[in-house]
Structure formats: C-alpha cells, structure tokens
Design a protein around this motif. Structure first.
Motif, PDB file in Angstrom:
ATOM      1  N   GLY A  42       0.799  -1.212   0.000  1.00  0.00           N
ATOM      2  CA  GLY A  42       0.000   0.000   0.000  1.00  0.00           C
ATOM      3  C   GLY A  42       0.833   1.264   0.000  1.00  0.00           C
ATOM      4  O   GLY A  42       0.301   2.354  -0.155  1.00  0.00           O
ATOM      5  N   ARG A  43       2.154   1.101   0.159  1.00  0.00           N
ATOM      6  CA  ARG A  43       3.044   2.270   0.158  1.00  0.00           C
ATOM      7  C   ARG A  43       4.283   1.971  -0.687  1.00  0.00           C
ATOM      8  O   ARG A  43       5.394   1.856  -0.170  1.00  0.00           O
ATOM      9  N   GLN A  75       2.471  -3.667  -6.775  1.00  0.00           N
ATOM     10  CA  GLN A  75       1.398  -3.368  -5.829  1.00  0.00           C
ATOM     11  C   GLN A  75       0.201  -2.708  -6.517  1.00  0.00           C
ATOM     12  O   GLN A  75      -0.613  -2.060  -5.872  1.00  0.00           O
ATOM     13  N   MET A 129      -3.363  -2.326  -5.099  1.00  0.00           N
ATOM     14  CA  MET A 129      -3.727  -1.330  -4.081  1.00  0.00           C
ATOM     15  C   MET A 129      -3.971   0.044  -4.693  1.00  0.00           C
ATOM     16  O   MET A 129      -4.449   0.947  -4.013  1.00  0.00           O
ATOM     17  N   ALA A 146      -7.488   1.248  -4.355  1.00  0.00           N
ATOM     18  CA  ALA A 146      -8.113   0.882  -3.077  1.00  0.00           C
ATOM     19  C   ALA A 146      -8.787   2.090  -2.435  1.00  0.00           C
ATOM     20  O   ALA A 146      -8.314   3.221  -2.557  1.00  0.00           O
ATOM     21  N   ASP A 177     -10.068   4.572   0.611  1.00  0.00           N
ATOM     22  CA  ASP A 177      -9.366   5.129   1.763  1.00  0.00           C
ATOM     23  C   ASP A 177      -9.482   4.202   2.972  1.00  0.00           C
ATOM     24  O   ASP A 177      -8.536   4.044   3.740  1.00  0.00           O
ATOM     25  N   ARG A 193      -7.048   1.309   2.492  1.00  0.00           N
ATOM     26  CA  ARG A 193      -5.681   1.802   2.707  1.00  0.00           C
ATOM     27  C   ARG A 193      -5.399   1.982   4.208  1.00  0.00           C
ATOM     28  O   ARG A 193      -4.331   1.613   4.690  1.00  0.00           O
ATOM     29  N   MET A 251      -5.025  -1.426   5.769  1.00  0.00           N
ATOM     30  CA  MET A 251      -3.728  -2.024   5.436  1.00  0.00           C
ATOM     31  C   MET A 251      -2.609  -1.390   6.248  1.00  0.00           C
ATOM     32  O   MET A 251      -1.699  -2.085   6.701  1.00  0.00           O
ATOM     33  N   LEU A 252      -2.667  -0.093   6.444  1.00  0.00           N
ATOM     34  CA  LEU A 252      -1.653   0.576   7.257  1.00  0.00           C
ATOM     35  C   LEU A 252      -1.672   0.016   8.672  1.00  0.00           C
ATOM     36  O   LEU A 252      -0.630  -0.342   9.229  1.00  0.00           O
ATOM     37  N   GLY A 297      -6.254  -5.502  -3.614  1.00  0.00           N
ATOM     38  CA  GLY A 297      -6.033  -4.972  -2.277  1.00  0.00           C
ATOM     39  C   GLY A 297      -6.718  -5.810  -1.220  1.00  0.00           C
ATOM     40  O   GLY A 297      -6.162  -6.068  -0.152  1.00  0.00           O
ATOM     41  N   ARG A 328      -5.042  -7.744   1.936  1.00  0.00           N
ATOM     42  CA  ARG A 328      -5.546  -7.515   3.301  1.00  0.00           C
ATOM     43  C   ARG A 328      -5.905  -8.839   3.964  1.00  0.00           C
ATOM     44  O   ARG A 328      -5.553  -9.092   5.117  1.00  0.00           O
TER      45      ARG A 328
END
Length: 169
Positions: free
Chosen positions: A77-78, A90, A93, A96, A98, A101, A104-105, A128, A132
């Motif tokens: 995701g990053r 990736q 994602m 994806a 908000d 996201r 996932m964070l 995504g 997850r």
C-alpha cells in the motif's frame, strides 16, 4: 532461434560485467548472499536454470540474509516513490478505497510489531482485498511458520523480477 540457444535477454545478463550483473540482481532482491550465489553459477543456458539457481539460493539464506532481502521491500500500500517495480507489483492497491488503505496501514503496523519486519507477499496480480485478507490470516502464524512463508513469497517475487531482467529484447 533453436531450442538449445540462449535467449537474447539471458545472454545479455550472462555477459554483463560482474558489478553490473550484481547491481541488476540487487534490483531483483536486496540479499547480497542471494546475488553472490547467482553470480557464482553464471552463465545460465536457460531462464529455468536461472530460476532454479535462485530457488536454491533462496533456500540457503540465513535469517540475516532474509532480513536484508525484506529490507528492500516497501510496505503493501506504500510503494517506493519513483520506483516503477514496486508500483507495478502493488498495482492491486492503486484503486483501493481510503478505508482499505487505512486498514492495510493498521495491519502492516501490527504485523511489523509482531514479526519485526515488513509484511511480504508476492502482490503481483492480487487485489487490495486479497492482500488484506492474507495479512489478516498470516498475523496469527508462529514466527517460524511466517519466516518460511516469507521465504516462499520472496522466491516468487524473485522469479518474476528475474523474468523481467532476462526477457528477450
């Protein structure tokens, strides 16, 4: 081209000077030990020979070598800014929500706290939601089980990246 000739992309890799070949391999996997093992067995007649050498090298990596390899991967995701490889891998994602996201964070942080390293998965072709779901499932693993899954996932990623490296011109 006959079935016994080396594909042009692989032939190019086989003939790279060692420092250039090492740099190319480091782009595929951040483990120095893995790259050294692949360099030591050049030249490769076929891409499958290269992939088999990669798999063998992956199986021999120590915990420290795996840590080094994982350090080259951004959290899901990053993707690394300006890195087309991590962005491509990736892609699932990219669109994806908000909410996904944010989840996932949160999951990435919980995973990293539990295992001491980034959540690693071969993200190519996964949505995504699939990523997850994978982190949700794997966060309950023992550290030993998770280490072996990480080794397998790294092997998959390395094969994809090696295929890109040696694809025909």
């Amino acid at each position: 081209m006959t079935s016994t000739s080396t594909p042009p992309g692989l032939a190019r890799f086989n003939t790279l000077e060692e420092h250039a070949a090492h740099a190319a391999l480091h782009e595929a996997c951040a483990s120095t030990a893995w790259a050294k093992r692949l360099l030591a067995t050049r030249p490769y007649a076929t891409a499958e020979d290269l992939y088999a050498a990669s798999d063998a090298a992956m199986a021999e990596l120590t915990a420290a070598d795996l840590d080094e390899a994982m350090a080259g991967h951004p959290p899901i995701g990053r993707p690394k800014p300006g890195d087309p490889t991590s962005a491509r891998e990736q892609r699932g994602m990219a669109g994806a929500s908000d909410a996904l996201r944010a989840e996932m964070l949160e999951l990435n942080l919980a995973y990293q706290e539990r295992f001491g390293h980034v959540f690693l998965i071969c993200a190519t072709g996964r949505t995504g939601e699939q990523m997850r779901d994978a982190v949700r499932e794997r966060i309950g693993n023992t550290p030993e089980r998770e280490r072996e899954i990480v080794r397998t996932e790294l092997g998959k990623i390395n094969r994809i990246r090696l295929a890109r490296l040696v694809e025909d011109d």
